[in-house]
Design an enzyme around this catalytic site. Structure first.
Site, mmCIF file in Angstrom:
data_model
loop_
_atom_site.group_PDB
_atom_site.id
_atom_site.type_symbol
_atom_site.label_atom_id
_atom_site.label_comp_id
_atom_site.label_asym_id
_atom_site.label_seq_id
_atom_site.Cartn_x
_atom_site.Cartn_y
_atom_site.Cartn_z
ATOM 1 N N THR A 138 0.865 -1.189 0.000
ATOM 2 C CA THR A 138 0.000 0.000 0.000
ATOM 3 C C THR A 138 0.901 1.237 0.000
ATOM 4 O O THR A 138 1.990 1.224 0.580
ATOM 5 C CB THR A 138 -0.956 0.041 1.208
ATOM 6 N N GLY A 139 0.432 2.299 -0.661
ATOM 7 C CA GLY A 139 1.276 3.496 -0.762
ATOM 8 C C GLY A 139 2.503 3.207 -1.597
ATOM 9 O O GLY A 139 3.626 3.511 -1.195
ATOM 10 N N GLY A 142 7.615 2.960 -0.712
ATOM 11 C CA GLY A 142 6.763 1.949 -1.356
ATOM 12 C C GLY A 142 7.163 1.727 -2.797
ATOM 13 O O GLY A 142 7.242 0.577 -3.267
ATOM 14 N N TYR A 195 1.265 12.028 14.569
ATOM 15 C CA TYR A 195 2.132 11.135 13.782
ATOM 16 C C TYR A 195 2.858 10.173 14.721
ATOM 17 O O TYR A 195 2.877 8.958 14.490
ATOM 18 C CB TYR A 195 3.129 11.956 12.961
HETATM 19 N N1 LIG Z 1 10.291 9.191 4.647
HETATM 20 C C1 LIG Z 1 10.617 8.975 5.906
HETATM 21 O O1 LIG Z 1 11.593 9.555 6.420
HETATM 22 C C2 LIG Z 1 9.832 8.020 6.745
HETATM 23 C C3 LIG Z 1 10.350 7.694 8.003
HETATM 24 C C4 LIG Z 1 9.659 6.821 8.805
HETATM 25 C C5 LIG Z 1 8.478 6.258 8.360
HETATM 26 N N2 LIG Z 1 7.984 6.583 7.136
HETATM 27 C C6 LIG Z 1 6.726 5.956 6.721
HETATM 28 O O2 LIG Z 1 6.949 5.287 5.511
HETATM 29 C C7 LIG Z 1 5.727 5.202 4.787
HETATM 30 C C8 LIG Z 1 5.959 5.671 3.368
HETATM 31 O O3 LIG Z 1 6.332 7.031 3.420
HETATM 32 P P1 LIG Z 1 7.213 7.761 2.326
HETATM 33 O O4 LIG Z 1 8.222 8.547 3.047
HETATM 34 O O5 LIG Z 1 7.618 6.819 1.260
HETATM 35 O O6 LIG Z 1 6.123 8.817 1.824
HETATM 36 P P2 LIG Z 1 5.521 9.174 0.408
HETATM 37 O O7 LIG Z 1 6.564 9.195 -0.654
HETATM 38 O O8 LIG Z 1 4.689 10.386 0.651
HETATM 39 O O9 LIG Z 1 4.563 7.917 0.084
HETATM 40 C C9 LIG Z 1 3.340 7.731 0.713
HETATM 41 C C10 LIG Z 1 2.543 6.772 -0.152
HETATM 42 O O10 LIG Z 1 1.330 6.466 0.522
HETATM 43 C C11 LIG Z 1 0.233 6.752 -0.344
HETATM 44 N N3 LIG Z 1 -0.905 7.094 0.478
HETATM 45 C C12 LIG Z 1 -1.035 8.112 1.376
HETATM 46 N N4 LIG Z 1 -2.244 8.099 1.931
HETATM 47 C C13 LIG Z 1 -2.906 7.041 1.388
HETATM 48 C C14 LIG Z 1 -4.202 6.498 1.554
HETATM 49 N N5 LIG Z 1 -5.089 7.052 2.391
HETATM 50 N N6 LIG Z 1 -4.544 5.401 0.836
HETATM 51 C C15 LIG Z 1 -3.673 4.833 -0.017
HETATM 52 N N7 LIG Z 1 -2.425 5.305 -0.223
HETATM 53 C C16 LIG Z 1 -2.058 6.405 0.468
HETATM 54 C C17 LIG Z 1 0.747 7.891 -1.233
HETATM 55 O O11 LIG Z 1 0.027 8.019 -2.435
HETATM 56 P P3 LIG Z 1 -1.308 8.943 -2.531
HETATM 57 O O12 LIG Z 1 -1.030 10.219 -1.808
HETATM 58 O O13 LIG Z 1 -1.537 9.118 -3.997
HETATM 59 O O14 LIG Z 1 -2.396 8.151 -1.909
HETATM 60 C C18 LIG Z 1 2.146 7.370 -1.507
HETATM 61 O O15 LIG Z 1 2.110 6.340 -2.470
HETATM 62 C C19 LIG Z 1 4.717 6.054 5.568
HETATM 63 O O16 LIG Z 1 3.921 5.210 6.372
HETATM 64 C C20 LIG Z 1 5.600 6.918 6.435
HETATM 65 O O17 LIG Z 1 4.947 7.352 7.602
HETATM 66 C C21 LIG Z 1 8.638 7.446 6.317
#
Ligand SMILES: NC(=O)c1ccc[n+]([C@@H]2O[C@H](COP(=O)([O-])OP(=O)(O)OC[C@H]3O[C@@H](n4cnc5c(N)ncnc54)[C@H](OP(=O)(O)O)[C@@H]3O)[C@@H](O)[C@H]2O)c1
Length: 249
Positions: free
Chosen positions: A6-7, A13, A144
């Protein structure tokens, strides 16, 4: 293997999807806006299926996972998530509710749909992307931090409950990864790592069936110290201006 993420359109992802596709696995991804997914990757891999689904909508998500898996699902990665955006000292309750819906209820929905396929076969791997933010209450990011703490605890409990049913559970807790989610941050991001490197480390942790994987290693050490220190010290440290962690409002 059949792997659903997902995501999966951007960030961690997307990097995971590319990695598994390169190895010849079948990959399903979902997100709310599929146009974010790079078209060249969509065209390149016949083993990829994409679904425009909001993880908060359980029925939509269930339909996508069932269609993708065709009865057989090896790994599900509940990775969709959102962060606070601009941090604020005044709680933003509508944003907070949305964060809890996506980051917590989205994970519950994802695991519920996956278990419907995995439990009868007594095999499968549930994975959720939590965060190091789940180990302490970060200023300006209460919802968060709370959402990721919930994911960490859910995974810990489920890893015990589901083990005897043949299901592995892993919580991934990354530090700062360079993705659209962090590109909006205006504070320091120590040990920032590319999403492709993060995906390689996550994949290795999943192969080892780790229940909890915190990375990068230097961030893991810092988090362990912050988590264990007296809370008054932690609050003092987080209030220091030079860290530029909390916003001015
Ligand atoms: N980047 C970091 O430093 C970091 C650190 C710790 C944890 N994380 C976690 O890692 C995960 C991925 O984050 P990322 O950094 O790769 O962020 P990102 O690039 O913003 O990716 C988030 C993904 O989730 C999708 N998404 C968001 N809301 C959604 C919903 N309601 N239903 C379905 N898809 C949804 C987005 O697409 P759409 O908006 O089009 O739906 C996108 O594909 C998240 O859970 C985040 O909290 C990230």
């Amino acid at each position: 293997m059949n792997i659903f993420i997902t995501g999966g359109t951007t960030g961690i992802g997307l990097s995971l999807a590319k990695l598994y596709l390169e190895e010849g696995h079948r990959v399903g991804i979902c997100a709310r806006h599929l146009e974010k997914f790079p078209i060249e990757i969509r065209n390149k891999y016949k083993l990829l299926k994409c679904y425009e689904v909001n993880v908060v909508n359980r029925e939509e998500l269930r339909a996508a996972i069932i269609d993708f898996a065709n009865g057989d699902l090896d790994i599900i990665i509940a990775n969709a998530g959102r962060s606070v955006g601009a941090k604020s000292k005044t709680p933003q309750f509508s944003v907070a509710n949305d964060i809890i819906d996506i980051n917590v209820k989205g994970v519950l929905n994802t695991f519920e749909c996956a278990l419907e396929l995995m439990l009868p076969k007594k095999k499968g791997h549930l994975v959720a992307t939590a965060s190091v933010a789940g180990f302490m209450g970060l200023p300006g990011a209460g919802a968060y931090s709370a959402s990721k703490a919930a994911v960490l605890k859910l995974c810990e409990s489920y890893s015990i409950d589901l083990k005897r049913m043949g299901i592995n559970v892993t919580a991934i807790a990354p530090g700062f990864i360079d993705t659209p989610l962090t590109q909006q941050n205006n504070h320091k991001m120590p040990f920032l790592m590319s999403s492709d490197k993060a995906a390689r480390l996550i994949k290795r942790a999943l192969e080892k069936k780790k229940v909890l994987y915190v990375f990068p290693f230097r961030m893991k050490i810092i988090v362990a110290i912050l988590e264990k220190m007296p809370r008054s010290w932690y609050r003092f440290l987080m209030g220091l201006k030079f860290l530029n962690y909390s916003s001015e409002d």
